[in-house]
Design a protein around this motif. Structure first.
Motif, PDB file in Angstrom:
ATOM      1  N   UNK A 164      16.670  -9.738  -9.952  1.00 30.38           N
ATOM      2  CA  UNK A 164      16.045 -10.830 -10.695  1.00 30.38           C
ATOM      3  C   UNK A 164      17.084 -11.789 -11.257  1.00 30.38           C
ATOM      4  N   UNK A 165      18.293 -11.306 -11.523  1.00 30.21           N
ATOM      5  CA  UNK A 165      19.288 -12.123 -12.176  1.00 30.21           C
ATOM      6  C   UNK A 165      20.261 -12.823 -11.251  1.00 30.21           C
ATOM      7  N   UNK A 166      20.232 -12.501  -9.962  1.00 30.75           N
ATOM      8  CA  UNK A 166      21.244 -13.037  -9.069  1.00 30.75           C
ATOM      9  C   UNK A 166      20.992 -14.475  -8.662  1.00 30.75           C
ATOM     10  N   UNK A 167      19.741 -14.926  -8.662  1.00 29.07           N
ATOM     11  CA  UNK A 167      19.439 -16.273  -8.179  1.00 29.07           C
ATOM     12  C   UNK A 167      18.242 -16.838  -8.921  1.00 29.07           C
ATOM     13  N   UNK A 168      17.870 -18.053  -8.589  1.00 26.81           N
ATOM     14  CA  UNK A 168      16.732 -18.686  -9.247  1.00 26.81           C
ATOM     15  C   UNK A 168      15.404 -18.153  -8.752  1.00 26.81           C
ATOM     16  N   UNK A 169      15.423 -17.460  -7.649  1.00 26.58           N
ATOM     17  CA  UNK A 169      14.204 -16.902  -7.097  1.00 26.58           C
ATOM     18  C   UNK A 169      14.382 -15.407  -6.858  1.00 26.58           C
ATOM     19  N   UNK A 170      13.302 -14.715  -7.084  1.00 30.99           N
ATOM     20  CA  UNK A 170      13.294 -13.277  -6.819  1.00 30.99           C
ATOM     21  C   UNK A 170      12.869 -13.070  -5.368  1.00 30.99           C
ATOM     22  N   UNK A 171      13.815 -12.767  -4.508  1.00 35.22           N
ATOM     23  CA  UNK A 171      13.475 -12.529  -3.103  1.00 35.22           C
ATOM     24  C   UNK A 171      12.950 -11.119  -2.975  1.00 35.22           C
ATOM     25  N   UNK A 172      11.654 -10.980  -2.780  1.00 32.19           N
ATOM     26  CA  UNK A 172      10.979  -9.691  -2.925  1.00 32.19           C
ATOM     27  C   UNK A 172      11.085  -8.853  -1.660  1.00 32.19           C
ATOM     28  N   UNK A 173      12.271  -8.317  -1.415  1.00 32.46           N
ATOM     29  CA  UNK A 173      12.437  -7.394  -0.293  1.00 32.46           C
ATOM     30  C   UNK A 173      11.534  -6.172  -0.460  1.00 32.46           C
ATOM     31  N   UNK A 174      11.292  -5.804  -1.720  1.00 28.17           N
ATOM     32  CA  UNK A 174      10.471  -4.627  -1.969  1.00 28.17           C
ATOM     33  C   UNK A 174       9.050  -4.795  -1.448  1.00 28.17           C
ATOM     34  N   UNK A 175       8.575  -6.045  -1.371  1.00 18.73           N
ATOM     35  CA  UNK A 175       7.214  -6.265  -0.899  1.00 18.73           C
ATOM     36  C   UNK A 175       7.026  -5.725   0.510  1.00 18.73           C
ATOM     37  N   UNK A 176       8.030  -5.894   1.331  1.00 16.22           N
ATOM     38  CA  UNK A 176       7.945  -5.415   2.706  1.00 16.22           C
ATOM     39  C   UNK A 176       7.745  -3.898   2.726  1.00 16.22           C
ATOM     40  N   UNK A 177       8.496  -3.208   1.864  1.00 19.03           N
ATOM     41  CA  UNK A 177       8.364  -1.759   1.806  1.00 19.03           C
ATOM     42  C   UNK A 177       7.029  -1.347   1.202  1.00 19.03           C
ATOM     43  N   UNK A 178       6.566  -2.071   0.199  1.00 16.67           N
ATOM     44  CA  UNK A 178       5.276  -1.731  -0.391  1.00 16.67           C
ATOM     45  C   UNK A 178       4.170  -1.819   0.649  1.00 16.67           C
ATOM     46  N   UNK A 179       4.202  -2.870   1.462  1.00 17.21           N
ATOM     47  CA  UNK A 179       3.219  -2.988   2.543  1.00 17.21           C
ATOM     48  C   UNK A 179       3.271  -1.773   3.453  1.00 17.21           C
ATOM     49  N   UNK A 180       4.483  -1.358   3.785  1.00 14.90           N
ATOM     50  CA  UNK A 180       4.644  -0.221   4.697  1.00 14.90           C
ATOM     51  C   UNK A 180       4.200   1.084   4.063  1.00 14.90           C
ATOM     52  N   UNK A 181       4.474   1.235   2.753  1.00 16.57           N
ATOM     53  CA  UNK A 181       4.143   2.489   2.079  1.00 16.57           C
ATOM     54  C   UNK A 181       2.653   2.784   2.146  1.00 16.57           C
ATOM     55  N   UNK A 182       1.843   1.753   2.008  1.00 14.48           N
ATOM     56  CA  UNK A 182       0.401   1.945   2.052  1.00 14.48           C
ATOM     57  C   UNK A 182      -0.042   2.432   3.428  1.00 14.48           C
ATOM     58  N   UNK A 183       0.686   2.049   4.471  1.00 17.90           N
ATOM     59  CA  UNK A 183       0.316   2.420   5.846  1.00 17.90           C
ATOM     60  C   UNK A 183       0.891   3.765   6.281  1.00 17.90           C
ATOM     61  N   UNK A 184       1.651   4.420   5.420  1.00 22.52           N
ATOM     62  CA  UNK A 184       2.381   5.625   5.820  1.00 22.52           C
ATOM     63  C   UNK A 184       1.497   6.692   6.487  1.00 22.52           C
ATOM     64  N   UNK A 185       0.351   7.080   5.882  1.00 24.87           N
ATOM     65  CA  UNK A 185      -0.429   8.169   6.485  1.00 24.87           C
ATOM     66  C   UNK A 185      -1.013   7.837   7.842  1.00 24.87           C
ATOM     67  N   UNK A 186      -1.073   6.543   8.181  1.00 23.03           N
ATOM     68  CA  UNK A 186      -1.587   6.170   9.492  1.00 23.03           C
ATOM     69  C   UNK A 186      -0.546   6.396  10.584  1.00 23.03           C
ATOM     70  N   UNK A 187       0.728   6.517  10.186  1.00 24.63           N
ATOM     71  CA  UNK A 187       1.823   6.615  11.145  1.00 24.63           C
ATOM     72  C   UNK A 187       2.297   8.048  11.316  1.00 24.63           C
ATOM     73  N   UNK A 188       2.380   8.787  10.197  1.00 27.07           N
ATOM     74  CA  UNK A 188       2.930  10.141  10.251  1.00 27.07           C
ATOM     75  C   UNK A 188       1.899  11.167   9.803  1.00 27.07           C
ATOM     76  N   UNK A 189       1.733  12.186  10.614  1.00 25.05           N
ATOM     77  CA  UNK A 189       0.854  13.300  10.285  1.00 25.05           C
ATOM     78  C   UNK A 189       1.730  14.434   9.761  1.00 25.05           C
ATOM     79  N   UNK A 190       1.610  14.718   8.464  1.00 21.60           N
ATOM     80  CA  UNK A 190       2.483  15.732   7.872  1.00 21.60           C
ATOM     81  C   UNK A 190       2.262  17.118   8.462  1.00 21.60           C
ATOM     82  N   UNK A 191       1.110  17.342   9.059  1.00 16.35           N
ATOM     83  CA  UNK A 191       0.868  18.659   9.661  1.00 16.35           C
ATOM     84  C   UNK A 191       1.745  18.893  10.884  1.00 16.35           C
ATOM     85  N   UNK A 192       2.369  17.831  11.388  1.00 18.36           N
ATOM     86  CA  UNK A 192       3.242  17.968  12.551  1.00 18.36           C
ATOM     87  C   UNK A 192       4.684  18.326  12.167  1.00 18.36           C
TER      88      UNK A 192
END
Length: 256
Positions: A164-192
């Motif tokens: 948040x402090x490095x620049x005038x804009x918060x480049x939200x790299x975390x958003x990309x991961x948040x999107x992916x986190x929600x999709x996690x169970x569709x990709x990996x079956x923990x029973x495997x």
């Protein structure tokens, strides 16, 4: 592949390898490495916006830091998700896994990330940035998420304050991961996951509850479960207790 098992420690969503420094020291062993995952700490390794690509980037980061496997992967929170993703995707490289405060999507954690994503999108434009006048709202949101995580004062905010402090804009790299986190169970079956596993849930965890652990245990039939204290930030607040619990589980033959 070497017969010596190398231990790799993966941090959670709200930190980096440095945030687990006390836990790494408590765990000990010379053949142990804490690794920054892509988007965290000093790791800027590129990846495509999907889980297999991200897991491959994590494995490449592990190989760069720790050399050849096999690896015993200890993951905290999101790091636990990555640990069992790697066990599915790279079975020849993963010796065993230990899941500390492991999230289970479809329960509370998925709802939290969906809500945070929705709020962040309202603050951000199409370029996924937050202007200066919106920054206080983002800080407030991240502070709330810190409390949900049960992180000690400053531990969570320190990581985000850098961005948040490095620049005038918060480049939200975390958003990309948040999107992916929600999709996690569709990709990996923990029973495997065929590898031996240790599960360390924590009491008073506001994100991962007993029902989640039972759900996960049914899908990891070889797993043993040991409860620790400290909430979702257990390895940060009680590093020695978590490290001792892991050593006891490994010494008893679990995930050996």
């Amino acid at each position: 592949m070497s017969s010596v098992v190398t231990t790799v420690i993966l941090h959670g969503f709200s930190g980096d390898s440095a945030s687990l420094g006390d836990f790494v020291n408590a765990y000990g062993h010379t053949n142990t490495y804490a690794v920054d995952m892509p988007e965290f700490g000093t790791n800027h390794r590129p990846y495509d916006r999907n889980w297999p690509s991200y897991a491959s980037a994590v494995m490449d980061s592990i190989r760069d830091a720790a050399g050849r496997g096999p690896y015993r992967i200890i993951g905290h929170s999101q790091g636990a998700m990555i640990a069992y993703a790697l066990a599915v995707q790279f079975p020849d490289d993963v010796h065993s896994i230990a899941l500390v405060c492991p999230p289970v999507y479809g329960s509370r954690l998925g709802g939290i990330f969906l809500m945070v994503n929705t709020l962040l999108r309202r603050l951000m434009g199409d370029d996924r940035t937050v202007s200066l006048h919106q920054r206080p709202r983002v800080v407030k949101l991240m502070s709330w998420l810190s409390k949900v995580h049960n992180w000690p004062s400053g531990a969570f905010d320190r990581f985000h304050a850098i961005r948040l402090g490095e620049s005038e804009h918060y480049t939200a790299d975390m958003m990309k991961l948040m999107d992916m986190l929600v999709d996690f169970p569709k990709v990996y079956d923990t029973s495997k996951v065929a590898k031996a596993a240790v599960i360390l849930p924590s009491r008073n965890d506001r994100i991962v509850g007993n029902r989640d652990i039972q759900w996960l245990r049914r899908r990891l039939p070889r797993a043993t479960v040991t409860w620790v204290r400290g909430g979702h930030a257990a390895p940060v607040i009680f590093p020695q207790e978590v490290a001792s619990a892991l050593h006891t589980a490994f010494a008893s033959g679990s995930a050996s």
